[in-house]
Motif scaffolding. Sequence first.
Motif, PDB file in Angstrom:
ATOM      1  N   UNK A 181      -8.980  -5.861  -7.650  1.00 16.50           N
ATOM      2  CA  UNK A 181      -9.299  -3.838  -7.724  1.00 16.50           C
ATOM      3  C   UNK A 181      -9.433  -3.913  -6.495  1.00 16.50           C
ATOM      4  N   UNK A 182      -9.100  -2.021  -6.498  1.00 15.63           N
ATOM      5  CA  UNK A 182      -9.159  -1.512  -4.632  1.00 15.63           C
ATOM      6  C   UNK A 182     -10.116  -0.570  -4.866  1.00 15.63           C
ATOM      7  N   UNK A 183     -10.588   0.151  -3.720  1.00 13.30           N
ATOM      8  CA  UNK A 183     -11.312   1.185  -3.365  1.00 13.30           C
ATOM      9  C   UNK A 183     -10.936   1.584  -3.207  1.00 13.30           C
ATOM     10  N   UNK A 184      -9.362   1.964  -2.782  1.00 21.53           N
ATOM     11  CA  UNK A 184      -8.853   2.846  -2.416  1.00 21.53           C
ATOM     12  C   UNK A 184      -8.538   4.297  -3.133  1.00 21.53           C
ATOM     13  N   UNK A 185      -8.503   4.185  -4.330  1.00 26.70           N
ATOM     14  CA  UNK A 185      -7.948   5.273  -5.226  1.00 26.70           C
ATOM     15  C   UNK A 185      -9.352   6.620  -5.983  1.00 26.70           C
ATOM     16  N   UNK A 186     -10.584   5.391  -6.098  1.00 28.34           N
ATOM     17  CA  UNK A 186     -11.487   6.036  -6.659  1.00 28.34           C
ATOM     18  C   UNK A 186     -12.679   5.915  -5.755  1.00 28.34           C
ATOM     19  N   UNK A 216       1.122  -1.004   0.578  1.00 27.70           N
ATOM     20  CA  UNK A 216      -0.080   0.129   0.566  1.00 27.70           C
ATOM     21  C   UNK A 216       0.819   1.637  -0.151  1.00 27.70           C
ATOM     22  N   UNK A 217       1.721   0.932   0.908  1.00 30.93           N
ATOM     23  CA  UNK A 217       2.927   2.221   1.102  1.00 30.93           C
ATOM     24  C   UNK A 217       3.241   2.945  -0.334  1.00 30.93           C
ATOM     25  N   UNK A 218       3.690   1.948  -1.223  1.00 29.80           N
ATOM     26  CA  UNK A 218       4.628   1.666  -2.316  1.00 29.80           C
ATOM     27  C   UNK A 218       3.642   2.179  -3.528  1.00 29.80           C
ATOM     28  N   UNK A 219       2.416   1.915  -3.168  1.00 31.80           N
ATOM     29  CA  UNK A 219       1.543   1.907  -4.707  1.00 31.80           C
ATOM     30  C   UNK A 219       0.794   3.711  -4.493  1.00 31.80           C
ATOM     31  N   UNK A 220       0.667   4.524  -2.714  1.00 27.42           N
ATOM     32  CA  UNK A 220       0.134   5.140  -2.945  1.00 27.42           C
ATOM     33  C   UNK A 220       1.149   6.725  -2.815  1.00 27.42           C
ATOM     34  N   UNK A 239     -13.902  -1.246 -21.356  1.00 24.05           N
ATOM     35  CA  UNK A 239     -13.090  -0.820 -22.778  1.00 24.05           C
ATOM     36  C   UNK A 239     -13.952  -0.455 -23.729  1.00 24.05           C
ATOM     37  N   UNK A 240     -15.228  -0.042 -23.484  1.00 26.12           N
ATOM     38  CA  UNK A 240     -16.364   0.938 -24.784  1.00 26.12           C
ATOM     39  C   UNK A 240     -15.621   1.990 -23.619  1.00 26.12           C
ATOM     40  N   UNK A 241     -15.802   2.570 -22.097  1.00 23.91           N
ATOM     41  CA  UNK A 241     -15.596   3.286 -21.918  1.00 23.91           C
ATOM     42  C   UNK A 241     -14.369   4.348 -22.121  1.00 23.91           C
ATOM     43  N   UNK A 242     -13.569   3.323 -21.852  1.00 26.03           N
ATOM     44  CA  UNK A 242     -11.771   3.650 -22.600  1.00 26.03           C
ATOM     45  C   UNK A 242     -12.218   3.931 -23.533  1.00 26.03           C
ATOM     46  N   UNK A 243     -12.533   3.949 -24.911  1.00 26.58           N
ATOM     47  CA  UNK A 243     -12.279   3.648 -26.463  1.00 26.58           C
ATOM     48  C   UNK A 243     -13.551   5.823 -26.666  1.00 26.58           C
ATOM     49  N   UNK A 244     -14.436   5.382 -25.392  1.00 24.16           N
ATOM     50  CA  UNK A 244     -15.103   6.815 -25.819  1.00 24.16           C
ATOM     51  C   UNK A 244     -14.457   8.085 -25.130  1.00 24.16           C
ATOM     52  N   UNK A 245     -13.954   7.601 -23.960  1.00 26.53           N
ATOM     53  CA  UNK A 245     -12.784   8.494 -23.460  1.00 26.53           C
ATOM     54  C   UNK A 245     -12.042   8.157 -22.010  1.00 26.53           C
ATOM     55  N   UNK A 246     -11.339   7.937 -22.468  1.00 30.61           N
ATOM     56  CA  UNK A 246      -9.852   7.054 -21.183  1.00 30.61           C
ATOM     57  C   UNK A 246      -9.870   8.049 -20.398  1.00 30.61           C
ATOM     58  N   UNK A 247     -10.154   9.513 -19.506  1.00 27.60           N
ATOM     59  CA  UNK A 247     -10.201  10.139 -18.853  1.00 27.60           C
ATOM     60  C   UNK A 247     -11.102   9.402 -17.724  1.00 27.60           C
ATOM     61  N   UNK A 248     -12.510   8.667 -18.446  1.00 28.04           N
ATOM     62  CA  UNK A 248     -13.413   8.248 -17.238  1.00 28.04           C
ATOM     63  C   UNK A 248     -12.877   7.006 -16.813  1.00 28.04           C
ATOM     64  N   UNK A 249     -12.060   6.077 -16.942  1.00 28.66           N
ATOM     65  CA  UNK A 249     -11.629   4.755 -16.480  1.00 28.66           C
ATOM     66  C   UNK A 249     -10.290   5.116 -15.554  1.00 28.66           C
ATOM     67  N   UNK A 250     -10.078   4.082 -14.941  1.00 26.45           N
ATOM     68  CA  UNK A 250      -8.614   4.211 -14.541  1.00 26.45           C
ATOM     69  C   UNK A 250      -9.116   4.095 -13.048  1.00 26.45           C
ATOM     70  N   UNK A 251      -8.383   4.562 -11.700  1.00 28.59           N
ATOM     71  CA  UNK A 251      -8.275   4.498 -10.896  1.00 28.59           C
ATOM     72  C   UNK A 251      -9.159   6.437 -10.332  1.00 28.59           C
ATOM     73  N   UNK A 252      -9.230   7.148 -11.607  1.00 32.57           N
ATOM     74  CA  UNK A 252      -9.461   8.438 -11.212  1.00 32.57           C
ATOM     75  C   UNK A 252      -8.304   9.645 -10.716  1.00 32.57           C
ATOM     76  N   UNK A 253      -6.728   9.748 -10.695  1.00 32.29           N
ATOM     77  CA  UNK A 253      -6.350  10.243 -10.145  1.00 32.29           C
ATOM     78  C   UNK A 253      -6.564  12.024 -10.625  1.00 32.29           C
ATOM     79  N   UNK A 254      -6.362  11.871 -12.169  1.00 33.53           N
ATOM     80  CA  UNK A 254      -6.950  12.776 -12.728  1.00 33.53           C
ATOM     81  C   UNK A 254      -8.120  13.831 -11.932  1.00 33.53           C
ATOM     82  N   UNK A 255      -9.464  13.389 -11.429  1.00 31.85           N
ATOM     83  CA  UNK A 255      -9.989  13.915 -11.317  1.00 31.85           C
ATOM     84  C   UNK A 255      -9.044  14.804 -10.094  1.00 31.85           C
TER      85      UNK A 255
END
Length: 326
Positions: free
Chosen positions: A223-228, A60-64, A172-188
């Motif tokens: 998959x984890x819950x922390x980043x989202x 956990x320490x390394x990931x965050x 995959x469809x979400x990533x194709x439409x807009x990559x920013x909407x997927x992932x852990x949400x760090x950009x948000x």
Amino acid sequence: SVKVPVLSPSSIPTIWEEIQDLTGPSVQMGAAVADAIARRLSLGRADCRALLAAGAGAGLATAFNAPAAGAVFVLEELVGQFEARMVCAALGASISAIMFSRGILGSQPDFIASYPVLPTAVAKQLFFVMTGLMTGLLAVGYNRTILAALRLADRLPVSIYTRATLIGGLAGLVVWLDPHLAGGGDWITQAAISNTINWHLIPLLFVFRLVFGAVSYAAATPGGLFAPMLALGALSGLACSFVAQILSPDTALATAPFVIVGMASMFAGSVRSPVTGIILVMEMTGSSDLVLPLLCGSFSAMVVAGACGDTPIYEALRLRAAVGRC
């Protein structure tokens, strides 16, 4: 979750089962490395237990990029008590992991937060209490959405592999439409800290990330819950900053502190581990001067979640996993 060979089924069942069932990939990988070391060294029960917990905290320490939060998470959530052996093992593993990580990636915090000096008036601090109250309600909704998605997924008349394939296709469809909407949400989270998200997009983005995150978690893949969770807390804090500015138009209030308090409040309201949440957010944003606002927000979020009778998310998942094993 990915299952890893266990040292001894009867030696450390509680910690190992919680790591397998409840945590994200980074924690599982850290624990798996610790398990391999323990098996190679033929350690006893107490040493195996401490090493597994320490490995989980190091992951956990390394990931965050948060060494103290990794150690505290082990003690506050996984172990549930402060033992001298556990403290030494968790701190040592987290520190050594971060030293290697920062030697490769650098020592910058995950998020860049800059803001002027905070108002010191007591009345202004109440805005952070408001942030905690609002975010605590949203944390209750987050927990219940995750559990509802899992229950719905269990009722689907398809195999777990088909379920994962369908959800993966949706992702995959979400990533194709807009990559920013997927992932852990760090950009948000970073965009919220920098106040570059239009206010009218906050509700839409929050609802989408809430539903999409719950559906993704229901795929039963690692998959984890922390980043989202932190991303949703950042959106809540951003919305509260706009409300605070409306309520106090005579004072220029910085956005970043509200976002940071929202992140910690979401963690405290959902996980009910406030110390871990506060330390985690401070390390990820370099905001050690926000201790009082973070305490105000986290306390308020926990009060709201408790008043709603909500079960902490990891405890709810633990009970769900125990029922599934019976």
